[in-house]
Write a protein that holds these residues in place. Structure first.
Motif, PDB file in Angstrom:
ATOM      1  N   UNK A   1      46.832  44.564  94.531  1.00 42.77           N
ATOM      2  CA  UNK A   1      47.460  44.426  93.225  1.00 42.77           C
ATOM      3  C   UNK A   1      47.284  43.022  92.640  1.00 42.77           C
ATOM      4  N   UNK A   2      46.859  42.975  91.364  1.00 48.85           N
ATOM      5  CA  UNK A   2      46.707  41.732  90.596  1.00 48.85           C
ATOM      6  C   UNK A   2      45.576  40.834  91.091  1.00 48.85           C
ATOM      7  N   UNK A   3      44.737  41.306  92.002  1.00 55.25           N
ATOM      8  CA  UNK A   3      43.628  40.469  92.474  1.00 55.25           C
ATOM      9  C   UNK A   3      42.401  40.692  91.591  1.00 55.25           C
ATOM     10  N   UNK A   4      41.794  39.604  91.115  1.00 61.43           N
ATOM     11  CA  UNK A   4      40.608  39.660  90.274  1.00 61.43           C
ATOM     12  C   UNK A   4      39.470  38.864  90.912  1.00 61.43           C
ATOM     13  N   UNK A   5      38.259  39.351  90.724  1.00 56.94           N
ATOM     14  CA  UNK A   5      37.066  38.589  91.061  1.00 56.94           C
ATOM     15  C   UNK A   5      36.539  37.947  89.777  1.00 56.94           C
TER      16      UNK A   5
END
Length: 330
Positions: free
Chosen positions: A273-277
């Motif tokens: 959740x809420x992790x972006x690359x």
């Protein structure tokens, strides 16, 4: 093996903030059952297979029975999982527009069998439409096993974060492949609020088209929808949002240099959740072609192969097909 909660209390030590379980010497056990059920839903529901005859999609997770857990002892992880899964699928025959439904049953997903050998049974309601059943038995079974493989990778990486504690304050988490410089980058809390290991990707691809044309394919809504074959949101400006593949990919544009470079915050729905690359696309003109260089930082380790598949199959190859089939107007 004892079920969760039935272990000998003299040996099982629950995780404690005061560090009593020094260097994980005692047996530490974590229940993965609830986490696993959510992960199966993320990975399986919405899977699509398609050919010239029809299109099928896994529409629901009908039943998940079983359990999973992870234990550590002297710095080693031991996994237990045993699952019986039932999925509902629906499909459409392209020529007749006929619609059909069926079931997929996975009677024994466990550590006793390799994923590629896991039994996957496909059935369909009575009537015609066997061509869809065959599609699900071949391509559908392959995609299901691939998703099950992703579950096991996540169980052994994403779920186990924090279970093996360093014996020295300076010891770092390592993985088999080289991680990106921000491999342990801080991100919003996932699971137990710890950092996740990530990896960097670099890919290049040549397209038989001009830079201007290729840049438009990535920044114009109607062209994005054509190569992705699904509705899309494309706000191609700094801070603008994008959404593709029925919401499975979302993000935000960070930088756009017309016909030269696009930088995006990027995430897949089944990521923590809420992790972006961070995805950077560089457009380099060559005689009669355009070289596209993709650099991506911050991909969760367990999602590396999925990310490669997404770009190679769902982006590069589909864009090339689009360029072959149609002449894009200026």
């Amino acid at each position: 093996m004892a079920k969760w909660g039935q272990g000998d209390p003299r040996w099982i030590v629950e995780e404690r903030e005061d560090g009593t379980n020094v260097n994980n010497w005692h047996w530490t056990e974590r229940d993965a059952t609830s986490w696993s059920k959510k992960k199966f839903h993320e990975l399986l529901v919405g899977l699509v297979v398609e050919n010239e005859a029809g299109r099928c999609e896994i529409s629901e997770l009908k039943q998940v029975e079983g359990e999973a857990s992870c234990s550590s002892r002297k710095g080693k992880l031991i996994f237990f999982y045993e699952w019986n899964i039932k999925l509902g699928w629906k499909g459409t025959i392209k020529e007749s527009d006929g619609k059909h439904k069926g079931l997929i049953e996975i009677p024994n997903l466990s550590e006793e069998n390799e994923v590629d050998d896991t039994e996957v049974n496909v059935s369909k309601r009575k009537g015609d439409g066997d061509i869809l059943k065959e599609l699900m038995k071949t391509a559908g079974t392959a995609r299901v096993r691939e998703a099950l493989g992703d579950y096991l990778k996540a169980l052994k990486t994403e779920f186990t974060i924090g279970m093996i504690l360093p014996t020295k304050p300076t010891q770092e988490l390592t993985v088999k492949r080289k991680l990106s410089e921000n491999a342990l980058q801080a991100s919003p809390p996932v699971a137990l609020g710890v950092r996740i290991p990530t990896v960097a990707l670099h890919m290049t691809e040549l397209f038989d088209t001009a830079v201007e044309q290729l840049y438009r394919i990535f920044t114009m809504k109607d062209l994005v929808q054509k190569f992705s074959k699904s509705p899309a949101v494309v706000e191609a400006e700094k801070g603008g949002k994008f959404q593709m593949f029925h919401g499975n990919i979302t993000g935000e544009y960070v930088e756009l240099l017309t016909n030269k470079k696009i930088v995006m915050k990027w995430r897949c729905r089944n990521w923590p959740e809420e992790h972006y690359a961070t995805v950077a696309l560089d457009f380099l003109p060559t005689p009669g072609q355009t070289e596209l260089q993709l650099d991506c930082k911050g991909v969760p380790v367990c999602k590396e192969e999925n990310m490669k598949f997404c770009w190679q199959k769902q982006h590069f190859e589909e864009i090339k097909s689009l360029l072959q089939l149609t002449t894009l107007n200026g």
